[in-house]
Design an enzyme around this catalytic site. Structure first.
Site, PDB file in Angstrom:
ATOM      1  N   ASP A   1      -4.702   1.589  11.073  1.00 10.72           N
ATOM      2  CA  ASP A   1      -6.111   1.386  11.414  1.00 10.72           C
ATOM      3  C   ASP A   1      -6.171   1.006  12.900  1.00 10.72           C
ATOM      4  OD1 ASP A   1      -8.772   0.639  11.437  1.00 10.72           O
ATOM      5  OD2 ASP A   1      -8.595  -0.935   9.967  1.00 10.72           O
TER       6      ASP A   1
ATOM      7  N   ARG B   1      -5.555   0.589  -6.621  1.00  8.02           N
ATOM      8  CA  ARG B   1      -4.265   1.168  -6.198  1.00  8.02           C
ATOM      9  C   ARG B   1      -3.787   2.276  -7.129  1.00  8.02           C
ATOM     10  NH1 ARG B   1      -2.235  -2.215  -2.238  1.00  8.02           N
ATOM     11  NH2 ARG B   1      -2.529  -4.449  -2.519  1.00  8.02           N
TER      12      ARG B   1
ATOM     13  N   PHE C   1     -13.907   2.621   5.077  1.00  8.00           N
ATOM     14  CA  PHE C   1     -12.947   2.004   4.159  1.00  8.00           C
ATOM     15  C   PHE C   1     -12.578   2.962   3.019  1.00  8.00           C
ATOM     16  CE2 PHE C   1     -11.504  -0.891   0.830  1.00  8.00           C
ATOM     17  CZ  PHE C   1     -10.605  -1.640   1.552  1.00  8.00           C
TER      18      PHE C   1
ATOM     19  N   GLY D   1      -3.765  -0.427  14.408  1.00 12.62           N
ATOM     20  CA  GLY D   1      -2.386  -0.303  14.901  1.00 12.62           C
ATOM     21  C   GLY D   1      -1.743  -1.640  15.194  1.00 12.62           C
ATOM     22  N   LYS D   2      -2.503  -2.731  15.002  1.00 13.24           N
ATOM     23  CA  LYS D   2      -2.005  -4.052  15.388  1.00 13.24           C
ATOM     24  C   LYS D   2      -0.768  -4.476  14.581  1.00 13.24           C
ATOM     25  CE  LYS D   2      -3.607  -8.746  16.107  1.00 13.24           C
ATOM     26  NZ  LYS D   2      -4.660  -9.724  15.895  1.00 13.24           N
TER      27      LYS D   2
ATOM     28  N   GLU E   1       4.152   4.006   6.216  1.00 16.95           N
ATOM     29  CA  GLU E   1       2.923   3.201   6.090  1.00 16.95           C
ATOM     30  C   GLU E   1       1.874   3.975   5.292  1.00 16.95           C
ATOM     31  OE1 GLU E   1       1.439   0.556   6.147  1.00 16.95           O
ATOM     32  OE2 GLU E   1       1.558  -0.600   7.978  1.00 16.95           O
ATOM     33  N   ASP E   2       0.985   3.241   4.633  1.00 15.63           N
ATOM     34  CA  ASP E   2      -0.128   3.888   3.950  1.00 15.63           C
ATOM     35  C   ASP E   2      -1.202   4.289   4.952  1.00 15.63           C
ATOM     36  OD1 ASP E   2      -0.699   1.234   4.498  1.00 15.63           O
ATOM     37  OD2 ASP E   2      -1.622   0.796   2.569  1.00 15.63           O
TER      38      ASP E   2
ATOM     39  N   GLY F   1       0.764  -1.244   0.000  1.00 18.00           N
ATOM     40  CA  GLY F   1       0.000   0.000   0.000  1.00 18.00           C
ATOM     41  C   GLY F   1       0.794   1.292   0.000  1.00 18.00           C
TER      42      GLY F   1
HETATM   43  P1  5GP Z   1      -3.924  -2.249  11.296  1.00 16.22           P
HETATM   44  O1  5GP Z   1      -2.993  -3.389  11.632  1.00 16.22           O
HETATM   45  O2  5GP Z   1      -3.407  -0.901  11.685  1.00 16.22           O
HETATM   46  O3  5GP Z   1      -5.317  -2.507  11.809  1.00 16.22           O
HETATM   47  O4  5GP Z   1      -4.158  -2.298   9.738  1.00 16.22           O
HETATM   48  C1  5GP Z   1      -3.234  -1.922   8.846  1.00 16.22           C
HETATM   49  C2  5GP Z   1      -3.537  -2.458   7.463  1.00 16.22           C
HETATM   50  O5  5GP Z   1      -4.942  -2.691   7.230  1.00 16.22           O
HETATM   51  C3  5GP Z   1      -3.135  -1.432   6.444  1.00 16.22           C
HETATM   52  O6  5GP Z   1      -1.755  -1.508   6.128  1.00 16.22           O
HETATM   53  C4  5GP Z   1      -4.039  -1.772   5.282  1.00 16.22           C
HETATM   54  O7  5GP Z   1      -3.453  -2.794   4.516  1.00 16.22           O
HETATM   55  C5  5GP Z   1      -5.298  -2.313   5.915  1.00 16.22           C
HETATM   56  N1  5GP Z   1      -6.350  -1.276   5.986  1.00 16.22           N
HETATM   57  C6  5GP Z   1      -6.895  -0.735   7.086  1.00 16.22           C
HETATM   58  N2  5GP Z   1      -7.866   0.155   6.786  1.00 16.22           N
HETATM   59  C7  5GP Z   1      -7.924   0.179   5.422  1.00 16.22           C
HETATM   60  C8  5GP Z   1      -8.743   0.921   4.481  1.00 16.22           C
HETATM   61  O8  5GP Z   1      -9.621   1.752   4.814  1.00 16.22           O
HETATM   62  N3  5GP Z   1      -8.505   0.668   3.172  1.00 16.22           N
HETATM   63  C9  5GP Z   1      -7.587  -0.213   2.729  1.00 16.22           C
HETATM   64  N4  5GP Z   1      -7.448  -0.360   1.426  1.00 16.22           N
HETATM   65  N5  5GP Z   1      -6.806  -0.921   3.582  1.00 16.22           N
HETATM   66  C10 5GP Z   1      -6.966  -0.717   4.911  1.00 16.22           C
END
Ligand code: 5GP
Length: 177
Positions: free
Chosen positions: A106, A168, A155, A108-109, A102-103, A48
């Site tokens: 969310d 993308r 999302f 943070g996990k 990072e892109d 991402g």
């Molecule tokens: P976390 O571990 O912080 O919950 O999630 C991180 C990953 O979840 C991101 O690197 C991404 O791949 C995916 N992600 C979380 N929210 C979104 C979203 O709104 N759109 C997309 N495309 N990916 C997301």
């Protein structure tokens, strides 16, 4: 601005190309200032972050290195849940000034599980730059040093982020309707 469709869902434009690029310039300017005279190593997390990493890097005036890694998540042997490991990190981080790119953060996990593996290599410093942060959704505490946009818990696709493999290539960020 018309809605766009990716797979079965409709998305509406949320952050224009102009606003994205403007904010990325501001983040790069902050990094140029904070790392003046230093030579940070940017570690961008695939897939991402490829567009964000590219545009951020183009706006740097300091000396800097860049590498890309991919995170792979698998169930550990113990019951502790997902263990995150990286593919493609060849650099030794000892003594380096590291900036993770990072892109989106969310819950943070992902970073919460992965960062200890980098810290284990004893970098001199480690900061996080994320284009997007869903602060409402964050469950794992993380210090985010450079944040492009704080966005609601909806999302999004575009500018490197996908919905099931597609979207993308969009130059803007779109939010699900
Ligand atoms: P976390 O571990 O912080 O919950 O999630 C991180 C990953 O979840 C991101 O690197 C991404 O791949 C995916 N992600 C979380 N929210 C979104 C979203 O709104 N759109 C997309 N495309 N990916 C997301």
């Amino acid at each position: 601005m018309p809605l766009i469709n990716v797979h079965d869902k409709s998305f509406d434009i949320y952050i224009s190309e102009e606003i994205l690029q403007q904010r990325i310039k501001e983040l790069a300017a902050e990094i140029n200032k904070d790392y003046s005279g230093k030579r940070p190593l940017f570690i961008a997390i695939l897939n991402g972050s490829f567009m964000f990493a590219s545009d951020l890097f183009k706006n740097l005036s300091i000396e800097a290195e860049l590498c890309f890694i991919k995170l792979a998540s698998y169930k550990g042997m113990k019951s502790s849940g997902n263990v995150v490991t990286s593919i493609g990190l060849e650099d030794d981080l000892f003594g380096k000034e590291v900036i993770i790119v990072e892109d989106i953060v969310d819950t943070g996990k992902t970073l919460h599980n992965f960062l200890p593996k980098l810290i284990h290599q004893q970098p001199k410093s480690m900061k996080i730059a994320t284009l997007l942060h869903k602060s409402e959704a964050t469950e794992f505490s993380l210090k985010l040093d450079y944040v492009g946009f704080d966005i609601p818990n909806k999302f999004v696709v575009g500018y490197g982020l996908d919905y099931d493999g597609l979207g993308r290539n969009l130059k803007e960020i779109y939010q699900v309707v």
